[in-house]
Write an enzyme that holds these catalytic residues in place. Sequence first.
Site, short mmCIF file in Angstrom:
data_model
loop_
_atom_site.label_atom_id
_atom_site.label_comp_id
_atom_site.label_asym_id
_atom_site.label_seq_id
_atom_site.Cartn_x
_atom_site.Cartn_y
_atom_site.Cartn_z
CG HIS A 51 -4.35 2.32 -1.99
ND1 HIS A 51 -4.32 3.18 -0.91
CD2 HIS A 51 -5.66 2.18 -2.30
CE1 HIS A 51 -5.56 3.53 -0.58
NE2 HIS A 51 -6.39 2.94 -1.40
CG ASP B 58 -2.30 0.63 0.88
OD1 ASP B 58 -2.30 1.81 0.49
OD2 ASP B 58 -3.34 -0.05 1.00
CD GLU C 74 -9.93 4.08 -0.98
OE1 GLU C 74 -10.82 4.49 -0.22
OE2 GLU C 74 -8.83 3.71 -0.57
C1 TNX Z 1 -10.79 1.98 2.30
S1 TNX Z 1 -11.55 -0.85 1.57
C2 TNX Z 1 -9.71 1.30 1.76
C3 TNX Z 1 -8.48 1.12 2.55
C4 TNX Z 1 -8.59 1.78 3.90
C5 TNX Z 1 -9.98 1.54 4.47
C6 TNX Z 1 -10.16 2.02 5.87
C7 TNX Z 1 -10.59 -0.45 0.45
C8 TNX Z 1 -10.62 -1.27 -0.72
N1 TNX Z 1 -9.79 0.63 0.58
O1 TNX Z 1 -7.38 1.61 1.83
O2 TNX Z 1 -7.62 1.27 4.75
O3 TNX Z 1 -10.91 2.15 3.64
O4 TNX Z 1 -11.37 1.54 6.43
#
Ligand code: TNX
Length: 610
Positions: free
Chosen positions: A279, A206, A342
Amino acid sequence: MKKSIMLLVLLGLLFSCKRNAPDQINIIPRPYKYWASEGHIKITEGTRVIYEDPNPELRLMAEYLASVISNSSSFVVDVEPLSKIKAMGTDILLVTNLNDSIYGSEGYLIQHNNRKFFSIQGNQAIGVFHGIQSFLQLFDPAIFKAGTKKDVWEIPVVYIQDQPRFSYRGMHLDVSRHFFPVAFIKKYIDLLAFYKYNYFHWHLTDDQGWRIGIKQYPRLTEIGSTRKETIVGHQGNEPEVFDGKAYGGFYTREEIKEVVGYAASKYITIVPEIEMPGHALAALSAYPELGCTGGPYETATRWGVFDDVFCTKDEVFVFLENVLTEVADLFPGPYIHIGGDEVPKTRWKVCKACQLRMKQEGLHSEEELQSYFVQRIEKIVAARGKRIIGWDEILEGGLAPNATVMSWRGTEGGIAAARMGHDVIMTPGSHCYFDHYQFDRTTEPLAIGGLTKLSKVYAFEPVPDALNNAESKHILGAQANVWTEYLQQPDDISYMILPRMAAMAEVNWTPSDKRNWENFYDRLPVHFALYDAWQLKHCKAVYAPMIRSKSDGKGNKVVKIETEIPGGIIYYTTDQSAPTLQSAVFADSLVLPEASGLKVAIYRNGQKIE
Ligand code: TNX
């Protein structure tokens, strides 16, 4: 001899199943079918664990089971191959002679045979393994407590026929935001196995750290596994404070192999996650040429979503192909998780290489460019005999043909993917995020936010009503996620997952019509005793009343009190005395003068919950 013992196993099934209330069975996840007869069977000096030979898997399991019992007994349990046995005593027999198709590939049967010996039968070794987890839950939890030396164990006389509802029963762990050593990963795997999970989703990369050694790209761990400091407290607090301390850690290839082997010995498949195209800051900090701007980049020191992601130029695919090839070689399981969540499009929008790529490929939006990215990666992964899993954002701009979707932003992504004929793992933030609070945040250790109480996890239904039967078959199961922005130590993790992972285990294993909150609640005390025996930090919020009060602006507070306890009645006083069964009963809400005291107690069946 072997044949006559097998016959006895069958006869036991026919003659000894006097049904009784199964109230003394505290197994989680709740078995498919079970009942108990009167009385107990004594496991004591002379008890052996006997395994069908030659079956090396069963021999290992026999040794494990015998060692658990021996470790906490004044006697030693011997392990013997079935072919050597002349007569059965009060023994435990492990066999894979269930050829009945109704038990499924993971199913098992536990029975006592004319009150003589227990048999744990499976179709396959994995069934016997699950059976052993259930069998161990029939013992006094002290069996797992260091220092216990008992002469006799009393085991209820049971018949258990069991098999899982879902084929994917997963738990995730983020080791990027905080790193957890191999010893802890093994403990985590032990817990998964105990609760009959079969997949461990290992979130290895990440923005905040790259945690897996890759031969061809040593800088991923030399540089990408470390960040110069970490934000302190909850992100968003002003002013922001950083600890000024370098933080890092990673698993060598040898350690990865060790964990893979350990997981396999517990019938758990690891799903490694290599995050892309977002990420990715840790990777970019090591190899800045893989970003759109060329950097320099730094491994992230705070949480969230970052604009710098992998570029879509060819050298990125070369890099990822090489990385994924090594990952595919290290992990024998069928899946590689490629992230996909994301992904800001900020850089791609102004990046020459990305815009050229869009033009050449006839892509109309950056979402389609993301889809192109994932489809290209899917081909790389498929060429290595594996399938991709991605977070539900991989639906945007068109789904890769064979992708399995993890639905985390609610269940909608999962519903859409299942309708398109794709496999789905349900992990919506509403029920499956164990980084969320499980009780009043003013008294809990710092967490990311949310509120996901034990009863809410338990109430999760992985198959949405919106899906028809054919579509529902694509729901492989559910997964709980443990993101670790705010979880630094093993204790923090165990506190967040125990007992919520027990609830999720039952969601995944037990048929929905046999899932019952009150029944689960009644089985919990034994599990809390197990956590104590294992010395694992856990959360007992289920027993506590949750009190929230708000001012009405007129000198009063409006108080709400909640309890998850089935049949729990909330009594309260405002005069400092301890509430009793004669005190006032809380109904919907309460309006009290601002300065008023309040004492609350919950009673269930006339008994105070302490
Ligand atoms: C969203 S769930 C994210 C993570 C974060 C999390 C915190 C997901 C696929 N991505 O990068 O750690 O929220 O709850």
